[in-house]
Design a protein around this motif. Structure first.
Motif, PDB file in Angstrom:
ATOM      1  N   ALA A  61     -92.689 -12.700  36.558  1.00  0.00           N
ATOM      2  CA  ALA A  61     -93.188 -12.195  37.835  1.00  0.00           C
ATOM      3  C   ALA A  61     -94.692 -11.954  37.838  1.00  0.00           C
ATOM      4  CB  ALA A  61     -92.477 -10.887  38.191  1.00  0.00           C
ATOM      5  N   ILE A  62     -95.360 -12.065  36.673  1.00  0.00           N
ATOM      6  CA  ILE A  62     -96.790 -11.732  36.628  1.00  0.00           C
ATOM      7  C   ILE A  62     -97.653 -12.829  37.234  1.00  0.00           C
ATOM      8  CG2 ILE A  62     -98.735 -11.385  35.058  1.00  0.00           C
ATOM      9  CD1 ILE A  62     -96.950  -9.711  33.315  1.00  0.00           C
ATOM     10  N   ALA A  63     -97.430 -14.086  36.839  1.00  0.00           N
ATOM     11  CA  ALA A  63     -98.251 -15.181  37.365  1.00  0.00           C
ATOM     12  C   ALA A  63     -98.180 -15.282  38.891  1.00  0.00           C
ATOM     13  CB  ALA A  63     -97.857 -16.502  36.706  1.00  0.00           C
ATOM     14  N   PRO A  64     -97.011 -15.118  39.520  1.00  0.00           N
ATOM     15  CA  PRO A  64     -96.982 -15.164  40.986  1.00  0.00           C
ATOM     16  C   PRO A  64     -97.878 -14.135  41.662  1.00  0.00           C
ATOM     17  CG  PRO A  64     -94.775 -15.418  40.123  1.00  0.00           C
ATOM     18  CD  PRO A  64     -95.653 -15.082  38.954  1.00  0.00           C
ATOM     19  N   ILE A  65     -98.125 -13.007  40.998  1.00  0.00           N
ATOM     20  CA  ILE A  65     -99.011 -12.007  41.593  1.00  0.00           C
ATOM     21  C   ILE A  65    -100.405 -12.596  41.801  1.00  0.00           C
ATOM     22  CG2 ILE A  65    -100.128  -9.773  41.195  1.00  0.00           C
ATOM     23  CD1 ILE A  65     -97.620  -8.922  39.683  1.00  0.00           C
ATOM     24  N   ALA A  66    -100.866 -13.361  40.830  1.00  0.00           N
ATOM     25  CA  ALA A  66    -102.200 -13.954  40.922  1.00  0.00           C
ATOM     26  C   ALA A  66    -102.220 -15.207  41.784  1.00  0.00           C
ATOM     27  CB  ALA A  66    -102.712 -14.279  39.516  1.00  0.00           C
ATOM     28  N   LEU A  67    -101.102 -15.915  41.885  1.00  0.00           N
ATOM     29  CA  LEU A  67    -101.115 -17.256  42.480  1.00  0.00           C
ATOM     30  C   LEU A  67    -100.528 -17.339  43.888  1.00  0.00           C
ATOM     31  CD1 LEU A  67     -99.970 -19.360  39.375  1.00  0.00           C
ATOM     32  CD2 LEU A  67    -102.290 -19.108  40.277  1.00  0.00           C
ATOM     33  N   SER A  68     -99.712 -16.378  44.306  1.00  0.00           N
ATOM     34  CA  SER A  68     -98.931 -16.541  45.532  1.00  0.00           C
ATOM     35  C   SER A  68     -99.784 -16.671  46.790  1.00  0.00           C
ATOM     36  CB  SER A  68     -97.951 -15.378  45.685  1.00  0.00           C
ATOM     37  OG  SER A  68     -96.992 -15.405  44.673  1.00  0.00           O
ATOM     38  N   LEU A  69    -100.775 -15.780  46.972  1.00  0.00           N
ATOM     39  CA  LEU A  69    -101.606 -15.869  48.178  1.00  0.00           C
ATOM     40  C   LEU A  69    -102.395 -17.164  48.191  1.00  0.00           C
ATOM     41  CD1 LEU A  69    -102.942 -12.225  48.646  1.00  0.00           C
ATOM     42  CD2 LEU A  69    -100.967 -13.338  49.700  1.00  0.00           C
ATOM     43  N   SER A 103     -92.012 -19.024  18.726  1.00  0.00           N
ATOM     44  CA  SER A 103     -92.370 -17.676  18.296  1.00  0.00           C
ATOM     45  C   SER A 103     -92.326 -16.780  19.525  1.00  0.00           C
ATOM     46  CB  SER A 103     -93.765 -17.642  17.682  1.00  0.00           C
ATOM     47  OG  SER A 103     -94.764 -17.876  18.662  1.00  0.00           O
ATOM     48  N   LEU A 104     -92.333 -15.464  19.308  1.00  0.00           N
ATOM     49  CA  LEU A 104     -92.262 -14.547  20.434  1.00  0.00           C
ATOM     50  C   LEU A 104     -93.451 -14.729  21.368  1.00  0.00           C
ATOM     51  CD1 LEU A 104     -90.723 -12.232  21.755  1.00  0.00           C
ATOM     52  CD2 LEU A 104     -92.065 -10.634  20.373  1.00  0.00           C
ATOM     53  N   TRP A 105     -94.638 -14.946  20.807  1.00  0.00           N
ATOM     54  CA  TRP A 105     -95.832 -15.093  21.633  1.00  0.00           C
ATOM     55  C   TRP A 105     -95.806 -16.388  22.431  1.00  0.00           C
ATOM     56  CZ3 TRP A 105     -98.510 -11.034  22.724  1.00  0.00           C
ATOM     57  CH2 TRP A 105     -98.602  -9.987  21.813  1.00  0.00           C
ATOM     58  N   SER A 106     -95.377 -17.488  21.815  1.00  0.00           N
ATOM     59  CA  SER A 106     -95.341 -18.760  22.536  1.00  0.00           C
ATOM     60  C   SER A 106     -94.281 -18.739  23.629  1.00  0.00           C
ATOM     61  CB  SER A 106     -95.080 -19.921  21.569  1.00  0.00           C
ATOM     62  OG  SER A 106     -93.810 -19.798  20.969  1.00  0.00           O
ATOM     63  N   ILE A 107     -93.140 -18.121  23.353  1.00  0.00           N
ATOM     64  CA  ILE A 107     -92.095 -18.032  24.366  1.00  0.00           C
ATOM     65  C   ILE A 107     -92.524 -17.100  25.498  1.00  0.00           C
ATOM     66  CG2 ILE A 107     -89.756 -17.132  24.753  1.00  0.00           C
ATOM     67  CD1 ILE A 107     -88.968 -18.423  22.101  1.00  0.00           C
ATOM     68  N   ALA A 108     -93.242 -16.042  25.177  1.00  0.00           N
ATOM     69  CA  ALA A 108     -93.763 -15.151  26.217  1.00  0.00           C
ATOM     70  C   ALA A 108     -94.734 -15.899  27.130  1.00  0.00           C
ATOM     71  CB  ALA A 108     -94.455 -13.950  25.581  1.00  0.00           C
ATOM     72  N   PHE A 109     -95.607 -16.712  26.543  1.00  0.00           N
ATOM     73  CA  PHE A 109     -96.556 -17.494  27.338  1.00  0.00           C
ATOM     74  C   PHE A 109     -95.815 -18.507  28.208  1.00  0.00           C
ATOM     75  CE2 PHE A 109     -99.908 -20.901  27.638  1.00  0.00           C
ATOM     76  CZ  PHE A 109    -100.763 -20.175  28.465  1.00  0.00           C
ATOM     77  N   SER A 110     -94.750 -19.087  27.669  1.00  0.00           N
ATOM     78  CA  SER A 110     -93.938 -20.022  28.443  1.00  0.00           C
ATOM     79  C   SER A 110     -93.300 -19.341  29.639  1.00  0.00           C
ATOM     80  CB  SER A 110     -92.858 -20.626  27.543  1.00  0.00           C
ATOM     81  OG  SER A 110     -91.998 -21.466  28.273  1.00  0.00           O
ATOM     82  N   CYS A 111     -92.783 -18.128  29.450  1.00  0.00           N
ATOM     83  CA  CYS A 111     -92.193 -17.369  30.563  1.00  0.00           C
ATOM     84  C   CYS A 111     -93.235 -17.117  31.662  1.00  0.00           C
ATOM     85  CB  CYS A 111     -91.643 -16.041  30.063  1.00  0.00           C
ATOM     86  SG  CYS A 111     -90.233 -16.175  28.941  1.00  0.00           S
ATOM     87  N   LEU A 112     -94.444 -16.796  31.252  1.00  0.00           N
ATOM     88  CA  LEU A 112     -95.526 -16.550  32.204  1.00  0.00           C
ATOM     89  C   LEU A 112     -95.806 -17.790  33.055  1.00  0.00           C
ATOM     90  CD1 LEU A 112     -97.763 -14.384  32.919  1.00  0.00           C
ATOM     91  CD2 LEU A 112     -99.229 -15.648  31.339  1.00  0.00           C
ATOM     92  N   LEU A 113     -95.935 -18.946  32.401  1.00  0.00           N
ATOM     93  CA  LEU A 113     -96.264 -20.178  33.117  1.00  0.00           C
ATOM     94  C   LEU A 113     -95.111 -20.652  33.998  1.00  0.00           C
ATOM     95  CD1 LEU A 113     -98.225 -22.305  30.476  1.00  0.00           C
ATOM     96  CD2 LEU A 113     -99.112 -20.804  32.258  1.00  0.00           C
ATOM     97  N   CYS A 114     -93.882 -20.551  33.506  1.00  0.00           N
ATOM     98  CA  CYS A 114     -92.745 -21.011  34.299  1.00  0.00           C
ATOM     99  C   CYS A 114     -92.548 -20.154  35.546  1.00  0.00           C
ATOM    100  CB  CYS A 114     -91.486 -21.017  33.443  1.00  0.00           C
ATOM    101  SG  CYS A 114     -91.443 -22.319  32.196  1.00  0.00           S
ATOM    102  N   GLY A 115     -92.811 -18.855  35.436  1.00  0.00           N
ATOM    103  CA  GLY A 115     -92.739 -18.000  36.616  1.00  0.00           C
ATOM    104  C   GLY A 115     -93.763 -18.381  37.662  1.00  0.00           C
ATOM    105  N   GLY A 116     -94.980 -18.671  37.224  1.00  0.00           N
ATOM    106  CA  GLY A 116     -96.009 -19.126  38.152  1.00  0.00           C
ATOM    107  C   GLY A 116     -95.661 -20.455  38.786  1.00  0.00           C
ATOM    108  N   ALA A 117     -95.052 -21.348  38.016  1.00  0.00           N
ATOM    109  CA  ALA A 117     -94.690 -22.667  38.542  1.00  0.00           C
ATOM    110  C   ALA A 117     -93.733 -22.561  39.713  1.00  0.00           C
ATOM    111  CB  ALA A 117     -94.069 -23.502  37.419  1.00  0.00           C
TER     112      ALA A 117
END
Length: 394
Positions: A61-69, A103-117
């Motif tokens: 849900a974080i990336a959509p905050i920056a990208l939605s508008l 790794s936890l960090w790479s999977i966390a980054f993936s979650c961030l990008l997929c949410g924005g997508a």
């Protein structure tokens, strides 16, 4: 060619492209759904606590905050393909990172990008679909089909991810997530390109926040926030409860799939009976049903019981999105609907980004069902803003 003939031709082209529009949405959303399930189960399998799962789910849900508008303005200005292309690129990059890193960090980054997508692509897809309707019953029907996209991906993706994890590996699930954005872009090319209608100078210069001056839109967004958080609570509780009860990844996938199948069925019913439904009455009835099920979900026995409870929640919460999107298009100026959809995405994700983290801490400090009890209480309170929304024809 006259303006009326051009509009009729454009509408006909849009309707012919509608199946490809839905297929594109399914593929983009399925990438996120596979990543969400695989990331949650990988985290638990590695011995991390429930709060870590909550953090990962919050990242969607974080990336959509920056990208939605920005996505809303991009859709109003350029139409369908440019924002969808950007969303596909984000999803593909996220899947590559998860597959390569493990790794936890790479999977966390993936979650961030997929949410924005998903957020960027969904704004463009919803705006494009709204152009096909001329009346409220048609809006409900069209947005029921649009809502079937995420429901279908949520029905298939968790089951597919669970089977791949159980019978091959976590890496196989992330490979599936990698292929889905490529499929989405291929499907998007089947949608005819057409220039959006020119925006007025006032629409170009006024910020999306200006739309919040409309009371109906404000209350609608508040309602949407609570209902979306209920969906998040279910997504959080099922893997945690299932893991605690010793369910396999496949069984957890089936429980999540039951929710999505029920959401699919209710949206198909809305397609059939759209002209007989009142949006606001349907939303308030769904809220009552969801409240009751959230209160008793923790005591449901075994896999079958959880599947039945998830199915009831799927019926209730799955009926909401078509009604909310239909109402949103009725209370928003036509040349600012991309902005309104982006604002909806922003507000929902901003308000619910902390929910999974809060659910994680709440479950760790009390019982795993506490997030569902919290959301049941909020649904009771949300009946008031639902009661004061007025449609334009009122």
């Amino acid at each position: 060619m006259s303006a009326e003939a051009a509009h009729a031709r454009s509408a006909a082209e849009l309707r012919r492209a509608f199946p490809w529009l839905i297929a594109t949405l399914v593929a983009v959303h399925a990438c996120m759904a596979v990543t969400r399930v695989a990331a949650s189960l990988w985290t638990l399998n590695q011995g991390f606590g429930e709060w870590t799962v909550g953090v990962l789910l919050s990242l969607f849900a974080i990336a959509p905050i920056a990208l939605s508008l920005w996505a809303g303005r991009l859709a109003d200005k350029h139409g369908f393909h440019r924002p969808v292309g950007f969303g596909v690129s984000l999803a593909f990059t996220g899947a590559v990172v998860a597959l390569a890193g493990q790794s936890l960090w790479s999977i966390a980054f993936s979650c961030l990008l997929c949410g924005g997508a998903v957020s960027v692509a969904a704004v463009a897809l919803q705006r494009e679909a709204g152009l096909m309707a001329d009346e409220s019953s048609e809006l409900k029907r069209i947005f029921s089909w649009v809502a079937l996209g995420p429901a279908l991906s949520n029905a298939l993706a968790p089951v597919a991810a669970g089977l791949l994890i159980d019978h091959i590996s976590f890496r196989a699930a992330f490979v599936l997530a990698l292929l889905l954005p490529l499929l989405a872009w291929g499907l998007a090319q089947k949608v005819a390109r057409h220039p959006p209608n020119p925006q007025s100078h006032a629409s170009k210069t006024r910020p999306a926040w200006d739309l919040l001056r409309r009371p109906a839109l404000r209350n609608l967004l508040l309602l949407n926030v609570v209902l979306s958080a209920c969906w998040d609570a279910h997504s959080f509780v099922v893997p945690v409860v299932g893991h605690a009860k010793g369910l396999s990844a496949s069984e957890i996938g089936l429980v999540l799939g039951a929710f999505a199948v029920a959401a699919t069925c209710v949206r198909l019913a809305i397609v059939r009976f759209a002209q007989h439904l009142d949006e606001l009455k349907a939303v308030r009835s769904a809220m009552v049903l969801a409240t009751l099920m959230l209160l008793v979900y923790a005591w449901l026995p075994g896999t079958a019981g959880l599947m039945a409870g998830s199915a009831v929640l799927g019926l209730a919460l799955g009926s909401v999105q078509p009604m909310v999107l239909a109402l949103l298009h009725q209370v928003t100026p036509a040349d600012r609907q991309g902005q309104a959809l982006g604002l909806r995405m922003l507000v929902v994700n901003s308000a619910t980004v902390a929910m999974p983290v809060g659910f994680g801490f709440l479950a760790a400090a009390t019982v795993v069902a506490a997030p569902m009890w919290l959301m049941a209480s909020l649904l009771v309170l949300a009946q008031w803003p639902a009661s004061v929304i007025r449609k334009p024809q009122d």
